[in-house]
Design an enzyme around this catalytic site. Sequence first.
Site, PDB file in Angstrom:
ATOM      1  CD  GLU A  74      -3.054   0.655   2.300  1.00  0.00           C
ATOM      2  OE1 GLU A  74      -3.607  -0.462   2.372  1.00  0.00           O
ATOM      3  OE2 GLU A  74      -3.242   1.564   3.113  1.00  0.00           O
ATOM      4  CG  ASP A  75       1.404   2.967   3.088  1.00  0.00           C
ATOM      5  OD1 ASP A  75       0.513   3.407   2.349  1.00  0.00           O
ATOM      6  OD2 ASP A  75       1.225   2.695   4.284  1.00  0.00           O
TER       7      ASP A  75
HETATM    8  P1  NDP Z   1      -5.732   8.926   7.075  1.00  0.00           P
HETATM    9  O1  NDP Z   1      -6.146   7.638   6.488  1.00  0.00           O
HETATM   10  O2  NDP Z   1      -5.202   9.963   6.179  1.00  0.00           O
HETATM   11  O3  NDP Z   1      -4.701   8.652   8.273  1.00  0.00           O
HETATM   12  C1  NDP Z   1      -4.845   7.580   9.143  1.00  0.00           C
HETATM   13  C2  NDP Z   1      -3.873   6.481   8.757  1.00  0.00           C
HETATM   14  O4  NDP Z   1      -2.547   7.022   8.768  1.00  0.00           O
HETATM   15  C3  NDP Z   1      -3.877   5.350   9.739  1.00  0.00           C
HETATM   16  O5  NDP Z   1      -4.839   4.407   9.366  1.00  0.00           O
HETATM   17  C4  NDP Z   1      -2.453   4.836   9.644  1.00  0.00           C
HETATM   18  O6  NDP Z   1      -2.476   3.928   8.574  1.00  0.00           O
HETATM   19  C5  NDP Z   1      -1.629   6.042   9.240  1.00  0.00           C
HETATM   20  N1  NDP Z   1      -0.850   6.709  10.297  1.00  0.00           N
HETATM   21  C6  NDP Z   1       0.420   7.193  10.165  1.00  0.00           C
HETATM   22  N2  NDP Z   1       0.823   7.805  11.267  1.00  0.00           N
HETATM   23  C7  NDP Z   1      -0.176   7.702  12.159  1.00  0.00           C
HETATM   24  C8  NDP Z   1      -0.312   8.152  13.512  1.00  0.00           C
HETATM   25  N3  NDP Z   1       0.641   8.805  14.168  1.00  0.00           N
HETATM   26  N4  NDP Z   1      -1.485   7.888  14.135  1.00  0.00           N
HETATM   27  C9  NDP Z   1      -2.456   7.232  13.499  1.00  0.00           C
HETATM   28  N5  NDP Z   1      -2.385   6.783  12.199  1.00  0.00           N
HETATM   29  C10 NDP Z   1      -1.242   7.015  11.545  1.00  0.00           C
HETATM   30  O7  NDP Z   1      -6.838   9.642   7.873  1.00  0.00           O
HETATM   31  P2  NDP Z   1      -8.348   9.311   8.079  1.00  0.00           P
HETATM   32  O8  NDP Z   1      -8.509   7.989   8.694  1.00  0.00           O
HETATM   33  O9  NDP Z   1      -8.914  10.467   8.747  1.00  0.00           O
HETATM   34  O10 NDP Z   1      -8.891   9.164   6.588  1.00  0.00           O
HETATM   35  C11 NDP Z   1      -9.086  10.197   5.724  1.00  0.00           C
HETATM   36  C12 NDP Z   1     -10.581  10.380   5.636  1.00  0.00           C
HETATM   37  O11 NDP Z   1     -10.906  11.452   6.480  1.00  0.00           O
HETATM   38  C13 NDP Z   1     -11.063  10.700   4.279  1.00  0.00           C
HETATM   39  O12 NDP Z   1     -12.265  10.023   4.023  1.00  0.00           O
HETATM   40  C14 NDP Z   1     -11.258  12.222   4.325  1.00  0.00           C
HETATM   41  O13 NDP Z   1     -12.302  12.610   3.487  1.00  0.00           O
HETATM   42  C15 NDP Z   1     -11.613  12.438   5.746  1.00  0.00           C
HETATM   43  N6  NDP Z   1     -11.162  13.689   6.313  1.00  0.00           N
HETATM   44  C16 NDP Z   1     -11.681  14.046   7.514  1.00  0.00           C
HETATM   45  C17 NDP Z   1     -11.319  15.214   8.115  1.00  0.00           C
HETATM   46  C18 NDP Z   1     -11.897  15.538   9.439  1.00  0.00           C
HETATM   47  O14 NDP Z   1     -11.545  16.558  10.015  1.00  0.00           O
HETATM   48  N7  NDP Z   1     -12.768  14.706   9.990  1.00  0.00           N
HETATM   49  C19 NDP Z   1     -10.375  16.131   7.493  1.00  0.00           C
HETATM   50  C20 NDP Z   1      -9.818  15.627   6.267  1.00  0.00           C
HETATM   51  C21 NDP Z   1     -10.225  14.466   5.705  1.00  0.00           C
HETATM   52  P3  NDP Z   1      -1.470   2.678   8.411  1.00  0.00           P
HETATM   53  O15 NDP Z   1      -1.473   1.864   9.639  1.00  0.00           O
HETATM   54  O16 NDP Z   1      -1.977   1.958   7.236  1.00  0.00           O
HETATM   55  O17 NDP Z   1      -0.158   3.289   8.167  1.00  0.00           O
END
Ligand code: NDP
Length: 186
Positions: A74-75
């Site tokens: 994925e990354d």
């Molecule tokens: P992301 O998916 O962008 O980030 C979360 C993911 O980042 C985790 O699942 C993890 O994935 C990875 N990660 C890396 N560093 C960390 C850390 N320190 N702590 C936790 N996770 C980390 O974010 P969201 O889950 O919020 O998903 C984006 C969604 O949110 C979209 O649908 C967008 O539209 C929405 N959104 C919401 C906002 C809001 O304010 N509510 C603002 C902007 C967007 P892994 O384990 O795979 O690495």
Amino acid sequence: MKKALDAGFGHAELALLLRALAFSAARHRDQRRKDAGASPYINHPIALADVLVNEGQVHEVNVLVAALLHDTLEDTETSPAEIEAAFGAAILEVVLEVTDDKNLEKAERKRLQIAHAAHISREAKLVKLADKICNLRDVAETPPAHWSIERKREYFDWAKQVIDALRGVHPVLEAVFDRACEKRPL
Ligand code: NDP
Ligand code: ZN
């Protein structure tokens, strides 16, 4: 040591596990987590393996190897063929099961994780459970920089929906997940 041997964890399994750790570290070498301190990315796959072994007593090498590799497709630039060549078809299958389709919109990917969780293999469920435990701990303790409380809450609520869909696979780790959920921001 005795316990590891009882679980069938001999030299070949240890060698495979360390090969996966070295492979994952090399592929994630230029990546950082999203926390304010920009932790090395490899800390996260290691955390999954740690949770599986030390909190879940999961000693199946395929699950631990898949956990170490779970974010490589994925990354990073890693291809499925590379994983298959280095670690075999069974481990590739588990890694694919926990890999989102990056061609889809973020919201659709999140919806599909909930929809698919009940239908993935037991091994993939264990990796997913450990991934969500680790990510909830990260959001609670070392969250992505600039995340609002509302966004943290949304992340907790989504993760719970994913895990609720796969319950029954490992009661101890599910209880560990439930304890992580207690850190949801108020
Ligand atoms: P992301 O998916 O962008 O980030 C979360 C993911 O980042 C985790 O699942 C993890 O994935 C990875 N990660 C890396 N560093 C960390 C850390 N320190 N702590 C936790 N996770 C980390 O974010 P969201 O889950 O919020 O998903 C984006 C969604 O949110 C979209 O649908 C967008 O539209 C929405 N959104 C919401 C906002 C809001 O304010 N509510 C603002 C902007 C967007 P892994 O384990 O795979 O690495
Ligand atoms: Zn992950």
